[in-house]
Structure formats: C-alpha cells, structure tokens
Design an enzyme around this catalytic site. Sequence first.
Site, short mmCIF file in Angstrom:
data_model
loop_
_atom_site.label_atom_id
_atom_site.label_comp_id
_atom_site.label_asym_id
_atom_site.label_seq_id
_atom_site.Cartn_x
_atom_site.Cartn_y
_atom_site.Cartn_z
N SER A 208 -2.72 -1.19 -3.52
CA SER A 208 -3.65 -0.11 -2.99
C SER A 208 -2.45 1.68 -3.06
O SER A 208 -1.45 1.50 -2.77
CB SER A 208 -4.56 0.28 -1.43
OG SER A 208 -5.68 -1.16 -1.91
N ILE B 230 0.43 -1.68 0.16
CA ILE B 230 -0.02 -0.66 -0.31
C ILE B 230 0.90 0.80 0.28
O ILE B 230 2.07 1.47 0.75
CB ILE B 230 -0.86 -0.33 1.22
CG1 ILE B 230 -2.13 1.39 1.43
CG2 ILE B 230 -0.07 -0.18 2.80
CD1 ILE B 230 -3.15 1.12 2.37
N CYS B 231 -0.04 2.37 -0.40
CA CYS B 231 1.15 3.68 -0.99
C CYS B 231 2.58 3.49 -1.56
O CYS B 231 2.59 3.29 -2.75
CB CYS B 231 0.89 4.15 1.15
SG CYS B 231 1.24 6.01 0.85
N HIS B 232 3.24 3.66 -0.79
CA HIS B 232 5.06 3.31 -0.86
C HIS B 232 5.17 2.41 -1.45
O HIS B 232 6.73 2.72 -1.82
CB HIS B 232 5.91 5.13 -0.19
CG HIS B 232 5.37 6.03 -0.84
ND1 HIS B 232 4.18 7.21 -0.19
CD2 HIS B 232 5.90 7.56 -1.24
CE1 HIS B 232 4.07 8.32 -0.10
NE2 HIS B 232 5.40 8.17 -0.82
#
Length: 186
Positions: free
Chosen positions: A165, A116-118
Amino acid sequence: MTENQEAQTDSRTIAFLVAGEGIERVELTEPWDAVTDAGHTPVLVSTSSGEAGLVDHLTAAGTQPVDRTTGEATAADIDVLVLPGGVANPDALRQDSQAVSLVREMVDEGKPVLAICHAPWMLVEADVVRGRRVTSYPSLRTDLVNAGADWVDEELVSDNGIFTSRNPDDLPAFCEALLGAARGAE
C-alpha cells in the site's frame, strides 16, 4: 466448540518487523489493533531489544515494547509478516542482514508479506519484487522499477503473497488485506 475457542484455534502469529526507531506510528498501531481485535497474536520484531521508537511524520510519538530481535525470529514461527513504513524505519531496517533474510525467507516459503509506504524498500533489499506488481509511497517508484517491479499507483496491490500500500490513507484496505492473509495462512 465456543466462538472464543474457535477464534483461539484460528489464531495466527503476525510479526511486525521494524528497526529500533523511526516507525510511522499509525502504520504500526492500526494494523496491530486490527490483528489483536481479530484474535491473532501480534509480535514486534526489531533490530534491537527494548522499545522501538514511533514517529508521526518524523516527530517522536512514543514507543512500543519489542518482543523479539531479528536474530531470534524465524519464518517458521511467523504466519504473516508486516512491514510498517516511515522514512527512517525501512531505511535502517534494510541494513540489518537478519531482517532482510527474514523477509526473503517468508517470501520463499510462500507466507504473506505486507508492506506499506516506504517499507517496500525492504522488498527491494530482499530481492523479491522482480516481476511482481507493487505499489509504495511515490518516491520509491524508481527504486522498485529498477529492482524489476511493475509499480502502480493503487491503494492496495496483491501479487502472489506480497501485499503493498502507498500511505496511511490506505490503511483500511491494508488492514483488510492483512486480516484476509491471516485467515488464509496455515
């Protein structure tokens, strides 16, 4: 068999792979709680022993005890791998060759990996995104495209065992995918 015995039989080991600091708190704790509430066994794997430092958008937000180091973890011991984000966490984590090898090993063995994210930076470093459809925090788009991925702007993307995500707003879908992956892990 009682419902509790059945839940214990179906319990999976879910490893959360992090660097020693800079982990976005909510991206670790919400999936961790979902795993625990579902009766699975969460394990925090880090580049160093002791405690891992959590942040809320780069502001210190507590710690979490480390269960194993990257040198002690193997794909054979893990059913599902989760890569929480935070800017600093995956940037540091991708410099740990054992962590990168663990991600690659999980993907090679066909075991679910969620980022998720980075955290998709780890997928780039492990060279497992080529030809796959993924998402991430928008600033990683170029890195993922340059690594051969098909980047899309969606809350959850699943491609052959890799789930991605974009940010904490996507955590409900991310946690649902995590629990689904745990149910499907053998």
